[in-house]
Structure formats: structure tokens, C-alpha cells
Design a protein around this motif. Structure first.
Motif, mmCIF file in Angstrom:
data_model
loop_
_atom_site.group_PDB
_atom_site.id
_atom_site.type_symbol
_atom_site.label_atom_id
_atom_site.label_comp_id
_atom_site.label_asym_id
_atom_site.label_seq_id
_atom_site.Cartn_x
_atom_site.Cartn_y
_atom_site.Cartn_z
ATOM 1 N N GLY A 215 0.471 -18.800 -0.355
ATOM 2 C CA GLY A 215 -0.585 -19.671 -0.849
ATOM 3 C C GLY A 215 -1.926 -19.447 -0.181
ATOM 4 N N GLY A 216 -1.905 -18.941 1.053
ATOM 5 C CA GLY A 216 -3.158 -18.681 1.756
ATOM 6 C C GLY A 216 -3.933 -17.507 1.210
ATOM 7 N N ALA A 217 -3.358 -16.753 0.265
ATOM 8 C CA ALA A 217 -4.026 -15.579 -0.309
ATOM 9 C C ALA A 217 -4.704 -15.890 -1.634
ATOM 10 C CB ALA A 217 -3.003 -14.462 -0.507
ATOM 11 N N ARG A 218 -4.744 -17.159 -2.049
ATOM 12 C CA ARG A 218 -5.246 -17.488 -3.383
ATOM 13 C C ARG A 218 -6.677 -17.028 -3.618
ATOM 14 N NH1 ARG A 218 -3.052 -23.702 -3.350
ATOM 15 N NH2 ARG A 218 -0.822 -23.226 -3.446
ATOM 16 N N GLY A 219 -7.479 -17.015 -2.565
ATOM 17 C CA GLY A 219 -8.869 -16.611 -2.728
ATOM 18 C C GLY A 219 -9.035 -15.160 -3.141
ATOM 19 N N GLY A 220 -7.992 -14.356 -3.002
ATOM 20 C CA GLY A 220 -8.069 -12.952 -3.383
ATOM 21 C C GLY A 220 -7.338 -12.638 -4.660
ATOM 22 N N ALA A 221 -7.063 -13.641 -5.481
ATOM 23 C CA ALA A 221 -6.236 -13.448 -6.678
ATOM 24 C C ALA A 221 -6.772 -12.355 -7.590
ATOM 25 C CB ALA A 221 -6.123 -14.763 -7.444
ATOM 26 N N ALA A 222 -8.081 -12.321 -7.776
ATOM 27 C CA ALA A 222 -8.658 -11.351 -8.707
ATOM 28 C C ALA A 222 -8.448 -9.913 -8.244
ATOM 29 C CB ALA A 222 -10.150 -11.632 -8.894
ATOM 30 N N ALA A 223 -8.274 -9.707 -6.941
ATOM 31 C CA ALA A 223 -8.143 -8.357 -6.403
ATOM 32 C C ALA A 223 -6.713 -7.853 -6.396
ATOM 33 C CB ALA A 223 -8.703 -8.323 -4.979
ATOM 34 N N VAL A 224 -5.735 -8.750 -6.544
ATOM 35 C CA VAL A 224 -4.328 -8.362 -6.369
ATOM 36 C C VAL A 224 -3.847 -7.331 -7.385
ATOM 37 C CG1 VAL A 224 -1.948 -9.219 -6.453
ATOM 38 C CG2 VAL A 224 -3.667 -10.429 -5.091
ATOM 39 N N PRO A 225 -4.088 -7.492 -8.699
ATOM 40 C CA PRO A 225 -3.580 -6.485 -9.639
ATOM 41 C C PRO A 225 -4.071 -5.075 -9.344
ATOM 42 C CG PRO A 225 -4.270 -8.457 -10.815
ATOM 43 C CD PRO A 225 -4.742 -8.615 -9.396
ATOM 44 N N ALA A 226 -5.360 -4.946 -9.070
ATOM 45 C CA ALA A 226 -5.905 -3.619 -8.764
ATOM 46 C C ALA A 226 -5.323 -3.075 -7.467
ATOM 47 C CB ALA A 226 -7.430 -3.693 -8.673
ATOM 48 N N LEU A 227 -5.157 -3.935 -6.492
ATOM 49 C CA LEU A 227 -4.624 -3.492 -5.208
ATOM 50 C C LEU A 227 -3.205 -2.956 -5.364
ATOM 51 C CD1 LEU A 227 -4.967 -3.278 -2.144
ATOM 52 C CD2 LEU A 227 -4.176 -5.640 -1.960
ATOM 53 N N LEU A 228 -2.380 -3.633 -6.127
ATOM 54 C CA LEU A 228 -1.013 -3.155 -6.343
ATOM 55 C C LEU A 228 -1.006 -1.839 -7.119
ATOM 56 C CD1 LEU A 228 0.815 -6.505 -7.202
ATOM 57 C CD2 LEU A 228 0.808 -5.268 -5.039
ATOM 58 N N GLN A 229 -1.912 -1.732 -8.087
ATOM 59 C CA GLN A 229 -2.004 -0.487 -8.851
ATOM 60 C C GLN A 229 -2.446 0.668 -7.956
ATOM 61 O OE1 GLN A 229 -1.156 -0.110 -12.048
ATOM 62 N NE2 GLN A 229 -1.630 2.079 -12.012
ATOM 63 N N GLN A 230 -3.397 0.407 -7.089
ATOM 64 C CA GLN A 230 -3.935 1.447 -6.213
ATOM 65 C C GLN A 230 -2.914 1.920 -5.189
ATOM 66 O OE1 GLN A 230 -7.171 -1.217 -5.175
ATOM 67 N NE2 GLN A 230 -8.660 0.382 -5.611
ATOM 68 N N THR A 231 -2.094 1.018 -4.690
ATOM 69 C CA THR A 231 -1.199 1.345 -3.578
ATOM 70 C C THR A 231 0.204 1.709 -4.018
ATOM 71 O OG1 THR A 231 -0.575 -0.984 -3.326
ATOM 72 C CG2 THR A 231 -2.470 -0.201 -2.029
ATOM 73 N N GLY A 232 0.576 1.384 -5.274
ATOM 74 C CA GLY A 232 1.946 1.616 -5.713
ATOM 75 C C GLY A 232 2.946 0.695 -5.045
ATOM 76 N N ALA A 233 2.448 -0.421 -4.498
ATOM 77 C CA ALA A 233 3.311 -1.350 -3.768
ATOM 78 C C ALA A 233 4.060 -2.270 -4.717
ATOM 79 C CB ALA A 233 2.483 -2.186 -2.792
ATOM 80 N N ALA A 234 5.227 -2.695 -4.283
ATOM 81 C CA ALA A 234 5.941 -3.788 -4.939
ATOM 82 C C ALA A 234 5.517 -5.097 -4.281
ATOM 83 C CB ALA A 234 7.442 -3.593 -4.828
ATOM 84 N N ALA A 235 5.880 -6.219 -4.901
ATOM 85 C CA ALA A 235 5.400 -7.496 -4.368
ATOM 86 C C ALA A 235 6.357 -8.639 -4.661
ATOM 87 C CB ALA A 235 4.027 -7.823 -4.942
ATOM 88 N N PHE A 236 6.413 -9.548 -3.703
ATOM 89 C CA PHE A 236 6.986 -10.875 -3.882
ATOM 90 C C PHE A 236 5.853 -11.882 -3.729
ATOM 91 C CE2 PHE A 236 10.945 -8.795 -2.556
ATOM 92 C CZ PHE A 236 11.939 -9.493 -3.256
ATOM 93 N N THR A 237 6.042 -13.068 -4.270
ATOM 94 C CA THR A 237 5.186 -14.195 -3.903
ATOM 95 C C THR A 237 6.072 -15.299 -3.342
ATOM 96 O OG1 THR A 237 5.311 -15.375 -6.017
ATOM 97 C CG2 THR A 237 3.588 -13.694 -5.791
ATOM 98 N N THR A 238 5.514 -16.088 -2.464
ATOM 99 C CA THR A 238 6.187 -17.324 -2.080
ATOM 100 C C THR A 238 6.040 -18.304 -3.238
ATOM 101 O OG1 THR A 238 4.220 -18.352 -1.116
ATOM 102 C CG2 THR A 238 5.537 -16.922 0.327
ATOM 103 N N TYR A 239 6.723 -19.440 -3.159
ATOM 104 C CA TYR A 239 6.558 -20.446 -4.200
ATOM 105 C C TYR A 239 5.094 -20.872 -4.307
ATOM 106 C CZ TYR A 239 11.661 -20.902 -3.793
ATOM 107 O OH TYR A 239 13.015 -20.657 -3.757
ATOM 108 N N ALA A 240 4.436 -21.052 -3.161
ATOM 109 C CA ALA A 240 3.040 -21.493 -3.165
ATOM 110 C C ALA A 240 2.097 -20.394 -3.636
ATOM 111 C CB ALA A 240 2.636 -21.962 -1.763
#
Length: 537
Positions: A215-240
Motif C-alpha cells: 500500500g505504501g507504493a500507491r503514489g507510483g501506480a502510473a509507473a508500475v506497468p512500464a517498470l514491469l515491462q522494462q525489467t521483465g519482472a513478475a509481481a505480487f501485491t499485498t492486499y493493500a
């Protein structure tokens, strides 16, 4: 107002208004009536809760929805004690709530006073970031400014300020309206350039990086899709953190972090980056995620960063700002370096976890799917400690972060309804849904009167299994004969109508969808009764 003396209680209301406070939740009493002298004059709306716990939850829900601190006024002794459950919830979930209470002028030399406690300030401190008593007007002003400054620049957690009765009614000069919190506060801590460089190098060197977004990462929401695409990383989210990763991202494991065999996924990673999350017990339900690789933790809270192990890296800074900077600074993987994570395996794993969730608590997943199909994507959802929410937190994908609010850490019953009321006031015009269990609803059902008074078109979904089903299941699993898990319920529809709310008892999933659509368009709250038989009709 400069130079115009008036009672301190009135000055405080004007000070709060100058710092952006438009709504105060609370209950007046003989000890704190001076706090009410200036509320209307300052142009602040006061919402009368039916119980101080409800006032605290409303302030919490308002803060989560609006992004601004929630403020509540309560009386000495029992008023503050009643609100401490809500303060504990706000503390565990990092919610900015300022609770202002009255207190007795003297407790050491006098006993037997109305609402007397041995140490009220210390009691509140057990569930707050801090709890302080103002001994004079300037101290009250300074502590309010301190609270707002910390809300803006540090991990937001609840604060308690108590004001002696005589002081609140005494004459005071107005606060300086050019004080620190009346202006733009400084930015949150920024990660060092050296840390950013080291982070980029580590991510680029990894073949199977894995992000966990909290939940503490919400301020970067707009950057997350591009970041995952750039890095080839997989991801989990917490419930928050739900909604930070697009639901259709091929390498998203969703919010199934607490599935026991998710530890095997973590064991596959060669770099773990935990962003804005404690990775606490209520995120994992095990001691560690299961990684054997290096971990990089990014957080604003040094207490979280202190959990790093040997060889791990701690980066202090605002997680949202760091994600935005990282998505700009990090080069994308080239076409001949595809992700090492297998998208087909990710999809198969998510499908298996969804099926497990459905099997563990039957009848809920189909209802979640039916509701998600008709509830607008920008809806604010507040859930309680109920089996319905436990399932929904895993299978219900969110379109954006910061929309689903739950009592994650402290785990309080009775949260959803009053918090939803606060949320509706925090984001006027947005649809709001409360999801409650039949037992937990009865902790704070009296706040339904507030929703009726305010004409809020809340959708209140009650999941009724006529018992404390989660506790019964736990007893059976522990080979304990179920005891004290069945309670006599009222007729919830009649109860809602007695308060002046609407009620619906749908017989099928299509009836449920129609009822929700009608409730969203109503001019007041609607209680909709559900049970697990809906899925089979």
C-alpha cells in the motif's frame, strides 16, 4: 483574527480549517463542548456518530478516501477509550487520524471525578504514534502543526492530542496562520542517488526479479506497468497494494501472497524488491516470503528497513517517487532478452489459487464475480472481518489502487459501515460499498442512522451465514468442538427500514446485480442481504 482572543476550543477549529480540515467526526459531551464553540463559524461540517468507535472509523475511512487527515473529537475517559479500537486500526494500516479529546485538569490530587482515568494520555499512546497533552494554547497549536507535518512527510499514523477542560474554555490568542502546516510542507524523504544507482544495477543484473508492491507504493501506480515491462519482472501485491499491477499483466501473481505454496515462487526469484510493504504476518501468514535471493526493501519507515538481513539492501525514501524515477532511469530489456518468468505458468498458478480459494470457502467466488460485473470500477469498497472479504481480497482484481479498504492489521470487527460513511464524505460523488458479515455488522450497525441522516447512497452488503463461520472452521480444524459461534440475528431488512434505509433480499445472482444497480442510484443507504445459497440459485 490576529489579536482577537476567544476560547481555545474555537481557535483550534479555525486552525484546523486553515490546514484543510472540512469535516470533523465526533460526539459532544460536557467535557469537550468548548471544542464545538467554533466549528460552524470556521465552516467545518461536524458528523455526529452514534458511538466514538464509529467516529474513529469514520475519520479513518475519510482519510483513506480523501488522502487528507481524518479528525475526530471525543470526550474524556470513556469517549477516548471507545475510540481506541479505531485508533489501533489506523496505526496498523498507516492512516492519518488526529483524535482530539478533552481531559481532566487534575488527576493526581483528586479522585472520583466524572470520566476519570489513571492515565488517559498513556492509554491512548498504546495505539497511536504519539499521545500528548497540551498545557497551554501555544502547545496545542504546536502539537497540531506537528501532527500535520508528520502526516505529510513521514509514515502516516494516528496522533492523539488531549486538551484540559479549563484550558479549552480559556481565552487564547489565535494561532499564527503562517505556521509550517499552513504552507506547503516539505517533500517526503528522497532516496539517495547512490541507492538508485545500486538498485538499477541490481535489477538489470537479475534474470528473474520479483516485485512485491504494498500500500505504501500507491503514489507510483502510473509507473508500475512500464517498470514491469522494462525489467521483465513478475509481481505480487499485498492486499493493500491491489490495483497497482494491472489485472491482465501476464506476469502478475495478483494478491495471492498468502497462499502457502507462493513460497515456491519466491524461491525461483534471483532478486526480490519489496516496495512500500512490511511483509508482515497478515500479508504472508508465514515467517518469510520464501526467497533465497538478495532482497531490496524500499520504504519510508526505518523500522521496516531494519528487517533487512545480511547482504540485503535498504533504501529509505518515498516509494511512489522512487518508482516514478526508476521507470524513467532504468533501460528496457532488449528484444533478445525476454523475461525468464513463464507467463503460462503464472496464469496456471493464479487459476489454481483461485480454485483453492473457492474450495476453502464455497459459494463466495461466484458472488464476487457477479458483484464485480456491476459495481463501477471507481467504487470505494470498505470491507469488514468476514469470510466474504477474505475471499474477495484474493480473487477480486482492482482497476486502481486505494479503492478497497479493509482493517488489515488490527483486524477490527465493525469497521466497514462507519468507514464507508467517512469514505463517502471524503470523496463525494463516488460510489461507495460496505461489505460486512452478519456478526460484525452488529458492532456498529447504529451508524446506519448517520448514513440515513446524511442521505448517503451507500450499498451495504451483508454476508449472512448466521454464525461466526471463520471461527467455527478454525475450531473444527483444531479438533475443538465448535462453541459460542452461533448468535441469534435480527431481521436485517426490517432493522434497516426502521432506521429509514432501504433493504433488499435478492434470491438469485441476477437479482443481486439488479439490487446493487438500484442501490447505487438511490438517495440513501440500501442494505442488501446475501448468503452462500445465492451462488446455487
Amino acid at each position: 483574527m490576529t489579536g482577537n482572543k476567544r476560547p481555545l476550543g474555537a481557535q483550534i477549529s479555525h486552525m484546523l480549517k486553515a490546514r484543510g480540515v472540512d469535516v470533523i467526526f465526533g460526539i459532544p459531551g460536557v467535557h469537550n463542548i468548548e471544542m464545538y464553540r467554533g466549528i460552524e463559524e470556521a465552516g467545518i461540517t461536524h458528523v455526529l456518530a452514534r458511538h466514538e468507535q464509529g467516529a474513529g472509523f469514520m475519520a479513518d475511512g475519510y482519510a483513506r478516501a480523501s488522502g487528507k487527515p481524518g479528525v475526530a473529537y471525543v470526550i474524556t475517559g470513556p469517549g477516548l477509550c471507545n475510540a481506541m479500537t479505531a485508533l489501533g486500526q489506523a496505526y496498523s494500516d498507516s492512516v492519518p487520524v488526529l483524535m482530539i479529546s478533552s481531559c481532566l485538569d487534575e488527576t493526581a490530587a483528586r479522585r472520583g471525578q466524572l470520566h476519570q482515568m489513571k492515565d488517559q494520555r498513556a492509554a491512548a499512546e498504546t495505539v497511536c504514534d504519539w499521545s500528548e497533552e497540551a498545557r497551554g494554547p501555544e502547545a496545542a497549536y504546536a502539537l497540531i502543526d506537528r501532527a500535520f507535518m508528520e502526516f505529510a512527510t513521514a509514515r502516516p499514523r494516528p496522533k492523539h492530542l488531549q486538551v484540559p477542560i479549563a484550558l479549552a474554555g480559556g481565552q487564547a490568542v489565535p494561532p499564527c496562520e503562517s505556521g509550517p502546516s499552513a504552507t506547503v510542507p516539505p517533500a517526503r524523504p528522497k532516496a539517495r542517488d547512490a541507492d538508485m544507482t545500486a538498485l538499477i544495477d541490481a535489477v538489470l543484473a537479475a534474470e528473474k526479479p520479483l516485485f512485491v508492491f504494498g500500500g505504501g507504493a500507491r503514489g507510483g501506480a502510473a509507473a508500475v506497468p512500464a517498470l514491469l515491462q522494462q525489467t521483465g519482472a513478475a509481481a505480487f501485491t499485498t492486499y493493500a497494494g491491489r490495483g497497482l499491477v494491472p489485472a491482465d499483466h501476464p506476469l502478475s501473481f495478483g494478491s495471492y501472497l498468502a497462499r502457502p505454496d507462493s513460497a515456491a515462487i519466491f524461491a525461483e526469484a534471483d532478486l526480490l524488491i519489496a516496495v512500500g510493504t512490511e511483509l508482515s504476518e497478515v500479508d504472508l501468514w508465514r515467517d518469510t516470503p520464501g526467497q533465497t535471493c538478495r532482497t531490496i526493501r524500499i520504504d519510508i519507515d526505518p523500522e521496516v528497513l531494519a528487517q533487512c538481513g545480511p547482504g540485503d539492501m535498504a533504501i529509505q525514501g518515498d516509494a511512489g517517487a522512487l518508482l516514478r524515477a526508476l521507470s524513467i532511469a532504468i533501460p528496457a530489456r532488449v528484444d533478445d532478452q525476454p523475461p525468464k518468468w513463464d507467463a503460462a505458468q503464472v496464469a496456471e498458478t493464479r487459476a489454481r489459487w483461485r480454485a483453492e480459494t473457492d474450495a476453502e470457502r464455497p459459494g463466495i467466488v461466484p458472488v464476487c464475480d457477479a458483484l464485480r460485473a456491476v459495481i463501477p470500477p471507481d467504487t470505494l469498497i470498505y470491507s469488514d472481518m468476514t469470510q466474504f472479504a477474505y475471499v474477495a481480497k484474493e480473487v477480486w482484481d482492482m482497476d486502481a489502487p486505494g479503492l478497497w479498504h479493509h482493517p488489515y492489521g488490527f483486524g477490527t470487527l465493525g469497521y466497514a459501515l462507519p468507514a464507508a460513511i467517512g469514505g463517502a464524505l471524503g470523496r463525494p460523488g463516488h460510489p461507495v460499498v460496505a461489505i460486512v458479515g452478519d456478526y460484525g455488522f452488529q458492532y456498529t450497525l447504529q451508524e446506519l442512522g448517520v448514513a440515513v441522516e446524511l442521505g448517503l447512497p451507500l450499498v451495504i452488503l451483508i454476508w449472512d451465514n448466521a454464525k461466526l463461520k471463520e471461527i467455527e472452521d478454525a475450531m473444527v480444524a483444531s479438533q475443538i468442538a465448535p462453541n459460542a459461534v452461533v448468535a441469534h440475528n435480527p431481521d436485517f431488512g426490517v432493522l434497516a427500514e426502521a432506521y429509514g434505509a432501504r433493504s433488499e433480499e435478492p434470491g438469485t445472482l441476477s437479482d443481486l446485480q439488479a439490487a446493487v444497480k438500484a442501490a447505487l442510484a438511490a438517495d440513501g443507504p440500501t442494505l442488501i442481504w446475501m448468503n452462500q445459497d445465492l451462488a446455487s440459485r
